[in-house]
Design a protein around this motif. Structure first.
Motif, short mmCIF file in Angstrom:
data_model
loop_
_atom_site.label_atom_id
_atom_site.label_comp_id
_atom_site.label_asym_id
_atom_site.label_seq_id
_atom_site.Cartn_x
_atom_site.Cartn_y
_atom_site.Cartn_z
N LYS A 48 0.82 -1.21 0.00
CA LYS A 48 0.00 0.00 0.00
C LYS A 48 0.86 1.27 0.00
O LYS A 48 0.47 2.29 -0.56
CB LYS A 48 -0.92 -0.01 1.23
CG LYS A 48 -2.06 0.94 1.15
CD LYS A 48 -3.00 0.72 2.33
CE LYS A 48 -4.26 1.50 2.15
NZ LYS A 48 -5.20 1.25 3.23
N GLY A 49 2.05 1.21 0.60
CA GLY A 49 2.94 2.37 0.65
C GLY A 49 3.49 2.78 -0.70
O GLY A 49 3.95 3.91 -0.86
N CYS A 50 3.44 1.89 -1.68
CA CYS A 50 3.94 2.23 -3.03
C CYS A 50 2.98 3.15 -3.78
O CYS A 50 3.37 3.78 -4.76
CB CYS A 50 4.14 0.96 -3.85
SG CYS A 50 5.52 -0.05 -3.30
N LEU A 51 1.73 3.23 -3.33
CA LEU A 51 0.74 4.07 -3.99
C LEU A 51 0.86 5.48 -3.45
O LEU A 51 0.56 5.75 -2.29
CB LEU A 51 -0.66 3.50 -3.73
CG LEU A 51 -1.81 4.09 -4.53
CD1 LEU A 51 -1.59 3.86 -6.02
CD2 LEU A 51 -3.11 3.47 -4.10
N LYS A 52 1.31 6.41 -4.29
CA LYS A 52 1.54 7.79 -3.88
C LYS A 52 0.38 8.68 -4.32
O LYS A 52 -0.37 8.35 -5.23
CB LYS A 52 2.84 8.33 -4.48
CG LYS A 52 4.06 7.49 -4.15
CD LYS A 52 4.36 7.54 -2.68
CE LYS A 52 5.63 6.75 -2.39
NZ LYS A 52 5.69 6.27 -1.07
N VAL A 92 -2.96 -4.14 -8.56
CA VAL A 92 -2.70 -3.39 -9.80
C VAL A 92 -3.47 -4.07 -10.91
O VAL A 92 -3.35 -5.29 -11.11
CB VAL A 92 -1.19 -3.36 -10.12
CG1 VAL A 92 -0.93 -2.62 -11.42
CG2 VAL A 92 -0.42 -2.74 -8.98
N VAL A 93 -4.31 -3.29 -11.62
CA VAL A 93 -5.16 -3.86 -12.67
C VAL A 93 -4.98 -3.11 -13.98
O VAL A 93 -4.56 -1.95 -13.99
CB VAL A 93 -6.66 -3.82 -12.26
CG1 VAL A 93 -6.93 -4.67 -11.06
CG2 VAL A 93 -7.13 -2.40 -12.03
N ARG A 94 -5.29 -3.81 -15.07
CA ARG A 94 -5.35 -3.19 -16.39
C ARG A 94 -6.81 -3.21 -16.82
O ARG A 94 -7.46 -4.25 -16.79
CB ARG A 94 -4.51 -3.97 -17.39
CG ARG A 94 -4.51 -3.31 -18.77
CD ARG A 94 -3.84 -4.18 -19.79
NE ARG A 94 -4.72 -5.33 -20.03
CZ ARG A 94 -4.36 -6.41 -20.70
NH1 ARG A 94 -3.16 -6.51 -21.18
NH2 ARG A 94 -5.21 -7.39 -20.88
N TRP A 95 -7.33 -2.05 -17.20
CA TRP A 95 -8.73 -1.93 -17.60
C TRP A 95 -8.77 -1.46 -19.04
O TRP A 95 -8.20 -0.42 -19.39
CB TRP A 95 -9.43 -0.94 -16.69
CG TRP A 95 -10.87 -0.70 -17.00
CD1 TRP A 95 -11.74 -1.56 -17.59
CD2 TRP A 95 -11.62 0.48 -16.72
NE1 TRP A 95 -12.98 -1.00 -17.68
CE2 TRP A 95 -12.93 0.26 -17.16
CE3 TRP A 95 -11.31 1.69 -16.13
CZ2 TRP A 95 -13.92 1.21 -17.03
CZ3 TRP A 95 -12.30 2.63 -16.01
CH2 TRP A 95 -13.60 2.39 -16.45
N ILE A 96 -9.45 -2.24 -19.87
CA ILE A 96 -9.63 -1.87 -21.27
C ILE A 96 -11.13 -1.73 -21.52
O ILE A 96 -11.88 -2.67 -21.36
CB ILE A 96 -9.03 -2.92 -22.23
CG1 ILE A 96 -7.53 -3.06 -21.99
CG2 ILE A 96 -9.30 -2.52 -23.68
CD1 ILE A 96 -6.87 -4.12 -22.84
N ARG A 97 -11.53 -0.51 -21.90
CA ARG A 97 -12.92 -0.28 -22.31
C ARG A 97 -13.00 -0.47 -23.81
O ARG A 97 -12.01 -0.32 -24.52
CB ARG A 97 -13.37 1.13 -21.93
CG ARG A 97 -13.42 1.34 -20.44
CD ARG A 97 -13.95 2.69 -20.10
NE ARG A 97 -12.92 3.69 -20.38
CZ ARG A 97 -13.06 4.98 -20.14
NH1 ARG A 97 -14.17 5.43 -19.65
NH2 ARG A 97 -12.09 5.81 -20.41
N SER A 98 -14.19 -0.78 -24.34
CA SER A 98 -14.30 -0.99 -25.78
C SER A 98 -13.97 0.29 -26.53
O SER A 98 -14.45 1.35 -26.20
CB SER A 98 -15.70 -1.38 -26.20
OG SER A 98 -16.43 -1.93 -25.22
N GLY A 99 -13.11 0.15 -27.51
CA GLY A 99 -12.76 1.27 -28.37
C GLY A 99 -11.74 2.23 -27.78
O GLY A 99 -11.54 3.31 -28.34
#
Length: 109
Positions: A48-52, A92-99
């Motif tokens: 959690k400390g890595c998130l600035k 940590v996630v990758r989110w891809i929306r259509s288009g």
């Protein structure tokens, strides 16, 4: 020359690599632009400390499990949030929306 160009025969796409022009076909260009299937993908966990504070450049999105489409999603999200909070981690996630292109984000408990 004033001659009419035919897109299929006369126009090619190139990628410059070093000092060389490498031809790329339309299927390859379409594959590069797509960048994956739409949805979320869990990339890993970080402390959690890595998130600035300065990492937050967009507004927040709230995610809710959808029990109608994915049976057991409520239990999965509850267990994930509980374990992340207990261990002091963020996902940590990758989110891809259509288009559109991919967005990397953090899921915090």
């Amino acid at each position: 020359t004033g001659r009419i160009l035919h897109p299929v025969d006369d126009v090619q796409t190139y990628v410059i690599l070093g000092h060389e022009a490498i031809p790329v076909c339309k299927d390859d260009v379409a594959g590069i632009k797509q960048m994956g299937t739409p949805g979320f993908k869990l990339m890993g966990f970080r402390p959690k400390g890595c998130l600035k504070r300065h990492h937050s450049i967009f507004h927040s999105y709230f995610l809710y499990p959808n029990e109608e489409e994915v049976i057991g999603s409520n239990a999965l999200v509850a267990a994930l949030v509980h374990r992340m909070a207990a261990r002091g981690l963020v996902a940590v996630v990758r989110w891809i929306r259509s288009g559109s292109g991919p967005i990397f984000g953090a899921l915090t408990p």
